[in-house]
Write an enzyme that holds these catalytic residues in place. Structure first.
Site, mmCIF file in Angstrom:
data_model
loop_
_atom_site.group_PDB
_atom_site.id
_atom_site.type_symbol
_atom_site.label_atom_id
_atom_site.label_comp_id
_atom_site.label_asym_id
_atom_site.label_seq_id
_atom_site.Cartn_x
_atom_site.Cartn_y
_atom_site.Cartn_z
ATOM 1 N N PHE A 5 -12.135 -7.430 13.637
ATOM 2 C CA PHE A 5 -10.980 -7.821 12.844
ATOM 3 C C PHE A 5 -10.635 -6.720 11.838
ATOM 4 O O PHE A 5 -11.501 -6.267 11.088
ATOM 5 C CB PHE A 5 -11.300 -9.134 12.116
ATOM 6 C CG PHE A 5 -10.169 -9.615 11.242
ATOM 7 C CD1 PHE A 5 -8.955 -9.991 11.802
ATOM 8 C CD2 PHE A 5 -10.317 -9.680 9.868
ATOM 9 C CE1 PHE A 5 -7.911 -10.425 10.995
ATOM 10 C CE2 PHE A 5 -9.277 -10.112 9.057
ATOM 11 C CZ PHE A 5 -8.074 -10.491 9.621
ATOM 12 N N GLN A 6 -9.416 -6.293 11.835
ATOM 13 C CA GLN A 6 -8.902 -5.255 10.921
ATOM 14 C C GLN A 6 -9.655 -3.929 11.022
ATOM 15 O O GLN A 6 -9.766 -3.204 10.048
ATOM 16 C CB GLN A 6 -8.887 -5.766 9.477
ATOM 17 C CG GLN A 6 -7.942 -6.948 9.329
ATOM 18 C CD GLN A 6 -7.679 -7.345 7.897
ATOM 19 O OE1 GLN A 6 -8.518 -7.173 7.031
ATOM 20 N NE2 GLN A 6 -6.505 -7.902 7.643
ATOM 21 N N MET A 61 23.592 9.720 4.031
ATOM 22 C CA MET A 61 23.295 10.992 4.668
ATOM 23 C C MET A 61 23.489 10.904 6.179
ATOM 24 O O MET A 61 23.973 11.843 6.815
ATOM 25 C CB MET A 61 21.871 11.434 4.327
ATOM 26 C CG MET A 61 21.541 12.823 4.818
ATOM 27 S SD MET A 61 22.716 14.042 4.238
ATOM 28 C CE MET A 61 21.854 14.687 2.825
ATOM 29 N N LYS A 112 -17.999 -0.665 5.267
ATOM 30 C CA LYS A 112 -18.221 -1.703 4.252
ATOM 31 C C LYS A 112 -19.696 -1.805 3.870
ATOM 32 O O LYS A 112 -20.023 -1.958 2.689
ATOM 33 C CB LYS A 112 -17.708 -3.057 4.760
ATOM 34 C CG LYS A 112 -17.886 -4.161 3.718
ATOM 35 C CD LYS A 112 -17.258 -5.491 4.119
ATOM 36 C CE LYS A 112 -17.428 -6.492 2.977
ATOM 37 N NZ LYS A 112 -16.771 -7.777 3.274
ATOM 38 N N GLU A 121 0.819 -1.219 0.000
ATOM 39 C CA GLU A 121 0.000 0.000 0.000
ATOM 40 C C GLU A 121 0.848 1.262 0.000
ATOM 41 O O GLU A 121 0.448 2.284 -0.563
ATOM 42 C CB GLU A 121 -0.951 0.035 1.210
ATOM 43 C CG GLU A 121 -2.120 -0.932 1.134
ATOM 44 C CD GLU A 121 -1.810 -2.305 1.681
ATOM 45 O OE1 GLU A 121 -0.625 -2.569 2.008
ATOM 46 O OE2 GLU A 121 -2.735 -3.128 1.789
HETATM 47 C C1 LIG Z 1 11.588 6.075 6.355
HETATM 48 C C2 LIG Z 1 12.820 6.789 6.776
HETATM 49 N N1 LIG Z 1 13.632 6.223 7.698
HETATM 50 C C3 LIG Z 1 14.764 6.852 8.074
HETATM 51 C C4 LIG Z 1 15.110 8.067 7.528
HETATM 52 C C5 LIG Z 1 16.391 8.786 7.969
HETATM 53 N N2 LIG Z 1 17.328 8.874 6.837
HETATM 54 C C6 LIG Z 1 17.431 9.996 6.091
HETATM 55 S S1 LIG Z 1 18.535 9.824 4.842
HETATM 56 C C7 LIG Z 1 18.908 8.267 5.309
HETATM 57 C C8 LIG Z 1 19.924 7.462 4.550
HETATM 58 C C9 LIG Z 1 19.498 7.069 3.196
HETATM 59 O O1 LIG Z 1 20.403 6.137 2.714
HETATM 60 P P1 LIG Z 1 20.517 5.778 1.194
HETATM 61 O O2 LIG Z 1 19.207 5.421 0.630
HETATM 62 O O3 LIG Z 1 21.577 4.753 1.042
HETATM 63 O O4 LIG Z 1 20.933 7.144 0.513
HETATM 64 P P2 LIG Z 1 22.292 7.982 0.577
HETATM 65 O O5 LIG Z 1 22.136 8.990 1.670
HETATM 66 O O6 LIG Z 1 23.398 7.026 0.839
HETATM 67 O O7 LIG Z 1 22.359 8.621 -0.772
HETATM 68 C C10 LIG Z 1 18.184 7.892 6.441
HETATM 69 C C11 LIG Z 1 18.314 6.584 7.126
HETATM 70 C C12 LIG Z 1 14.216 8.616 6.593
HETATM 71 N N3 LIG Z 1 14.429 9.808 6.028
HETATM 72 N N4 LIG Z 1 13.095 7.950 6.218
#
Ligand SMILES: Cc1ncc(C[n+]2csc(CCOP(=O)(O)OP(=O)(O)O)c2C)c(N)n1
Lengths: 169, 566
Positions: free
Chosen positions: B113-114, B480, B163, B51
């Site tokens: 349920f759900q 990041m 529903k 989803e």
């Molecule tokens: C759902 C979610 N979980 C955690 C984060 C925190 N977060 C921001 S950037 C990042 C790293 C992303 O890693 P990657 O996809 O390898 O990209 P890169 O920064 O290496 O280009 C994380 C864990 C987020 N933004 N969204």
């Protein structure tokens, strides 16, 4: 601008399920604190009016009003200030009064404050206080000395002075 | 005619010309899917793997086409799986109508349920949400939901239908789209002062004051946000820029709202914004902000933001005025409308020295390592596609590189989760974009962390033949986060190294998608050309160094000239 004060927001909302939670959640989500909240139907049963007392600075009040206006069930929002509005709150306060002297003293005080005694028992008196915030606070201070057994308040309601109404927004 | 609720819903989608739906079925929404069976010729449904993928696809469809996205899900876990997608749409003002079904009325509140209180959950992340318990109200609710989602400041709207309502019948009277605003509860909502649909106050005196304010400017800057794109105000912003002879910057959400290859454009502003853009905002004496909400990624320090400038803020949402940054002159209204009224009042200015001063601050990337560098990947995409590719990103370093090193030419060319920062947004959004723009090359720019979160949607792309090209910035880390750990946590790389599978090339192949690994710019270019020529979905796994860094970087709370990394 940055000084916190009591402000009153008068809000017309649709009288439907979930409105109260939507409004109160907006406050909690944005970190604003509701000092009091009174809700009731208006002359139109499909519409309710909320009076919300908030302790915030001017800029925040504008922001809260704009945020409230964005909620779908909100019909209109008006900020009422002290000079342009009449404010009332109703309190019921039960005071300890187990001797004739204290009873007399409280009854005297009540008459000075033009407050009704609505229940008399051997050990307590219940007062009905109507007025603005200042009046009830002053009376409560005095009653504290006798011992307040319990207290309930409706929250402030307010209307604009003069012919202007919330519908003129 | 007397129709079941499910069929009324289908008819209402037809009224809206909503031909594309992304979704996932389940117990409570069975009646709706059964009705859909009869509408297959008019409503094309894409079954995603999850989803969340459907929610982002509907979002990407809107962002790239301006046509409201539609997403279906069942109750309970189906509904909660939508929530990240709803919030993502909310934070970036994306018009998506989410339609879920809930348990039957007698079961409501019994923890059946759900059963889940989705309207309760979604309240703070939707523009409006409805729980429909009466089949006679369904059509009007759907009409209102679509109207609200796409008018004023766009945003997601949720309709949760019991529903039994989808099975019960009611009289359905078709209502042409242009009649919707005059009808039922919606007509009342539109008439209200609070909604801002009617009484948007660009009073003549406000415009005059704004015109006076810009007249004296010596160092004008325009900051364009996502509102420019949503309003379709690009041409007006361009005229304004020329009239003021201003430097133009954008938020990431505003990229493409002003041509990135125009010499006035200084890049985007904020945490990882260009040096030139941040200097322009820091030094300007007039900042004209259009459809931008001063998020903390742009105005990192609200009190030091544009410290030398008077600020004009044009926004459709009154609640954005003075929310984050205090402004000198608010203008409330639709950007295109207001600018059209304002432009005739603005006289031609000339600031060649100011523009040259900022142009001198532009820094071009230079190749430093022998390995494949992030800017080379983006520049290759730009040159191979003539700058026309539609770019959809996930979240992380690659998102910033995609924003920095590609000059966006047209509105809606960059789709990215700017406000919510949702890892996993990219693949679904890219599919939605490609479905809505079959003639465009759609590139999904992702990282190895994000791709792990949404690679399940390769099954959807493969099945429906949606040729999304995934460009994977594979640095073997949650880059990041690692960058922050390096800059602020003394290189303590806690739980960010992705020294593990899968083999993304093999993974793509398992889904029936062509995968290739590249390590140089030349290899990347060949792979990209092949992927585009194939007309099919592809994954290009680009090996980049684990310590590639996004520069510049300003830490949260700091002024725009106060770099953590330059
Ligand atoms: C759902 C979610 N979980 C955690 C984060 C925190 N977060 C921001 S950037 C990042 C790293 C992303 O890693 P990657 O996809 O390898 O990209 P890169 O920064 O290496 O280009 C994380 C864990 C987020 N933004 N969204």
């Amino acid at each position: 601008m940055n000084e916190k004060k009591n402000h009153i927001l008068s809000v017309l909302v649709e009288n439907s399920a979930g409105v109260l939670s939507q409004v109160s959640r907006m406050f909690s989500r944005k970190g604003y604190n509701i000092a009091s909240l009174a809700v009731g139907e208006t002359e139109d049963p499909a519409v309710s009016r909320m009076t919300i007392l908030v302790y915030e600075d001017e800029a925040q009040i504008e922001q809260i009003a704009s945020q409230l206006a964005k909620l779908l069930p909100v019909i209109s929002v008006r900020i009422l200030n002290r000079d342009n509005s009449i404010r009332r709150e109703l309190l019921l306060v039960k005071v300890k009064a187990d001797t004739r002297e204290t009873r007399d003293e409280i009854i005297q005080m009540a008459s000075i404050f033009r407050v009704k005694i609505v229940d008399v028992a051997h050990e307590s008196l219940t007062l009905e206080v109507t007025g603005d915030f200042g009046k009830s606070e002053a009376l409560l201070k005095l009653l504290e000395g006798f011992g307040i057994l319990e207290l309930v308040r409706t929250g402030t309601v307010a209307l604009e002075r003069g012919k202007d109404t919330i519908y003129d927004v | 005619m007397e129709l079941t609720g499910a069929k009324i819903l289908m008819e209402c989608l037809v009224e809206q010309k909503a031909e594309t739906v992304f979704g996932y079925p389940g117990g409570t929404i069975l009646n709706v899917y059964d009705a859909l069976y009869d509408y297959q010729d008019r409503i094309h449904h894409y079954l995603t793997s999850h989803e969340q993928g459907a929610s982002h696809a509907a979002d990407g469809y809107f962002r790239s086409t301006g046509r409201t996205g539609v997403c279906f899900a069942t109750s309970g876990p189906g509904a909660t799986n939508l929530t990240t997608g709803i919030a993502t749409a909310y934070y970036d003002s994306s018009a998506v109508v989410f339609i879920s079904c809930n348990v039957t009325e007698p079961m409501l509140g019994k923890d059946a349920f759900q059963e889940v209180d989705l309207t309760g959950i979604a309240m703070p992340i939707t523009k409006a949400c409805y729980l429909v318990d009466d089949v006679t109200k369904l059509a009007d609710v759907v009409r209102e939901a679509f109207y609200l989602a796409s008018h004023g400041r766009p945003g997601p709207v949720l309709i949760d239908i019991l529903k039994n309502v989808t099975a019960e019948t009611a009289e359905y009277t078709p209502l042409p789209l242009q009649e919707h605003p005059n009808h039922g509860h919606l007509a009342q909502v539109i008439a209200r002062s609070s909604t801002g649909f009617k009484s948007i106050d660009t009073k003549p005196e406000c415009l005059e004051k704004a015109a006076e304010m810009v007249a004296g400017a010596k160092r004008p800057v325009i900051l364009a946000g996502g509102g420019v794109i949503r309003s379709g105000a690009s041409a007006e912003v361009k005229s304004l820029a020329e009239r003021l002879d201003a430097v133009v910057t954008a938020s990431i959400m505003g990229l493409g709202g002003f041509p990135g290859n125009d010499p006035r454009f200084a890049g985007f502003a904020g945490m990882h914004g260009s040096h030139a853009a941040n200097q322009a905002i820091y030094q300007c004496d007039l900042l004209f902000v259009i459809g931008c909400r001063f998020s903390d990624r742009v105005a990192l320090s609200p009190s030091h933001f544009a410290p030398n400038a008077r600020i004009i803020h044009l926004d459709i949402d009154r609640a954005e005025i003075n929310k984050n940054v205090h402004v000198d002159r608010p203008l409330i209204g639709d950007a295109k409308d207001v600018l059209q009224k304002l432009l005739p009042q603005i006289t031609q200015q000339s600031h060649p020295d100011w523009r040259a001063q900022i142009a001198a601050e532009v820094r071009e990337p230079v190749k430093q390592a022998s390995t494949l560098e992030p800017f080379e990947i983006m520049q290759t995409i730009e040159s191979v596609t003539g700058g026309q590719a539609l770019i959809v990103t996930d979240v992380g370093q690659h998102q910033m590189w995609a924003s920095q090193y590609f000059r966006y030419r047209y509105p809606c060319q960059l789709l990215t989760s700017g406000g919510f920062g949702t890892m996993g947004f990219g693949y679904g959004a890219a599919m939605g974009a490609k479905v809505g723009n079959p003639d465009k090359t759609v590139i999904h720019v992702t990282g190895d962390g994000c791709f792990r979160m949404n690679c399940n949607e390769m099954a959807t792309a493969q099945h429906y033949g949606i040729p999304v090209i995934t460009v994977l910035f594979d640095n073997g880390t949650l880059g990041m986060v690692r960058q922050w750990q390096r800059a602020m946590y003394d290189c303590r790389f806690s739980a960010t190294t992705l020294d593990r599978g899968p083999d993304f090339v093999k993974l793509a192949e398992a889904y029936g998608i062509h995968g290739v690994r590249v390590a140089t710019a030349a290899e990347f270019e060949t792979a990209l050309r092949q992927a585009i020529a194939s007309g099919e979905a592809a994954v290009i796994d680009c090996a980049i160094d684990i310590d590639e860094t996004v520069r510049p970087m300003i830490a949260g709370g700091h002024a725009l000239n106060d770099y953590l990394l330059d």
